[in-house]
Design an enzyme around this catalytic site. Sequence first.
Site, PDB file in Angstrom:
ATOM      1  N   HIS A   4       0.884  -1.169   0.000  1.00 13.65           N
ATOM      2  CA  HIS A   4       0.000   0.000   0.000  1.00 13.65           C
ATOM      3  C   HIS A   4       0.920   1.217   0.000  1.00 13.65           C
ATOM      4  O   HIS A   4       1.998   1.182   0.613  1.00 13.65           O
ATOM      5  CB  HIS A   4      -0.828   0.124   1.285  1.00 13.65           C
ATOM      6  CG  HIS A   4      -1.744  -1.009   1.590  1.00 13.65           C
ATOM      7  ND1 HIS A   4      -1.343  -2.141   2.223  1.00 13.65           N
ATOM      8  CD2 HIS A   4      -3.079  -1.151   1.381  1.00 13.65           C
ATOM      9  CE1 HIS A   4      -2.377  -2.949   2.393  1.00 13.65           C
ATOM     10  NE2 HIS A   4      -3.446  -2.378   1.892  1.00 13.65           N
ATOM     11  N   ASP A  64       2.253   1.980   3.399  1.00  9.47           N
ATOM     12  CA  ASP A  64       3.180   1.032   4.048  1.00  9.47           C
ATOM     13  C   ASP A  64       4.606   1.427   3.750  1.00  9.47           C
ATOM     14  O   ASP A  64       5.490   1.281   4.581  1.00  9.47           O
ATOM     15  CB  ASP A  64       3.099  -0.399   3.487  1.00  9.47           C
ATOM     16  CG  ASP A  64       1.733  -0.965   3.376  1.00  9.47           C
ATOM     17  OD1 ASP A  64       0.902  -0.609   4.207  1.00  9.47           O
ATOM     18  OD2 ASP A  64       1.524  -1.782   2.458  1.00  9.47           O
TER      19      ASP A  64
HETATM   20  C1  XLS Z   1      -7.511  -6.748   4.349  1.00 10.97           C
HETATM   21  C2  XLS Z   1      -7.040  -6.968   2.986  1.00 10.97           C
HETATM   22  C3  XLS Z   1      -5.883  -6.087   2.568  1.00 10.97           C
HETATM   23  C4  XLS Z   1      -5.754  -6.073   1.075  1.00 10.97           C
HETATM   24  C5  XLS Z   1      -4.957  -4.937   0.554  1.00 10.97           C
HETATM   25  O1  XLS Z   1      -8.206  -7.554   4.929  1.00 10.97           O
HETATM   26  O2  XLS Z   1      -6.722  -8.312   2.831  1.00 10.97           O
HETATM   27  O3  XLS Z   1      -4.717  -6.490   3.192  1.00 10.97           O
HETATM   28  O4  XLS Z   1      -5.195  -7.256   0.604  1.00 10.97           O
HETATM   29  O5  XLS Z   1      -5.522  -3.725   0.864  1.00 10.97           O
END
Ligand code: XLS
Length: 439
Positions: A100, A103
């Site tokens: 993201h 991140d």
């Molecule tokens: C959350 C999601 C997230 C997505 C990316 O539950 O799995 O991690 O994969 O935003």
Amino acid sequence: MSFFPEVSKIQYEGPSSKNPLAFRHYNAAELVEGKSMREHFRFAVAYWHTMRGTGGDPFGPGCAVRPWEDGTDSVEMAVTRVKVAFEFMEKLGVDFYCFHDRDVAPEGKDLRESNANLDRVVVALAEEQERTGIKLLWGTANLFSNPRYVHGASTSCNADVFAYASAQVKKAIEVTKQLGGENYVFWGGREGYMTLLNTDMKRELDHLAKFFHLAVDYKKKIGFAGQFLIEPKPKEPTSHQYDFDAAACLNFLRQYGLNDHLKLNLETNHATLAGHSMLHEMIVASSAGMLGSVDANRGDLMLGWDTDQFPTDLYLTTSIMLVLLEQGGLAPGGLNFDAKVRRESFEPVDLFHAHIGGMDAFARGLKVAAKIRAEGTMKDIIKKRYASWDAGIGAKIEKGGASFEDLESYMLAKGNADKNVSGRQEMLENLLNRYIELA
Ligand code: XLS
Ligand code: NI
Ligand code: NI
């Protein structure tokens, strides 16, 4: 300088190895059905869990020991962290990662500063990609952590928040393109509702669709060739997420004319939260030609939330690999370990154990799935189960050559339906266990 001095490159040592820091099944170059394991899996490390997970939970703060962290959320720290991430991935031998925007780089005081921070870290990511050959499987935008997204992002009641989210996604797509990302994921962080007492569902869904159309337009405009993916999840953080499951997402995409532009990124723990098995979700998506990528993890049957554990269950990995082999692979998608180590596993080496376990479980699942396919017994049993549709009245119905009147005269003449045969579930379960023993 090494961030994981106690770990060297993880090697394949074969099934009899007792070395916990070695692969027993994942052998990158080994061919299965004519394709290397590396190509089959396209494994990715999730930056948010592996690099940013602290082990915090509602009852206590993070306790993960990460010696490289200086306790700040600075751009300098973010750049150092990039080096840590790539050393980790190189030692593990994975070819991809996912992130993201927030991140990899800290959010600034406003959008402009956040974008500038991201640009600085992207330079470091590009350098490390270049040095190692590790690629970006997908990028995404965090549209859920900042308090501005309290009511959702594109489904917010606040139009300014929709605008902010659009600007953030625009930038995230640009950066994904810049880094050669092969996909871009939309997980609807807070796109859902906590109560219908304050919610105009129709309006929110229209806005969600509008948001996707704007993203599709922009993708075309800048010539981003990656695949767009939507990631279903039924609940958490909201009590009802709009992208509930594969079927709900497919219906949404079709209803709003988006089905030619997005495929699905399925996550195991989201499937189980929706009351489905991962196999169910995989088959729903794959049979619609819409299975694009997988977030590989698992839940805990005793807990009702997204525990994001590493997959170790061979029945699970076998079922995933059966669908993937059947559909001829997952590229440009891949298997992203959207999974985190338990709070109690707080040392850096635990990150290796976790990923090694997941990769080995998938490698073993692939071998089992290939055995099942090579022998063909299971497929034959299913084929035989539907044999009444291959000729006679069944074939006639399938071809559209039978009306209700025809079927009535057929049955009046025949008097009764042919006898049913047993479903043989237990025999099939035993057969599956035999393949697991063999592989
Ligand atoms: C959350 C999601 C997230 C997505 C990316 O539950 O799995 O991690 O994969 O935003
Ligand atoms: Ni996910
Ligand atoms: Ni998840």
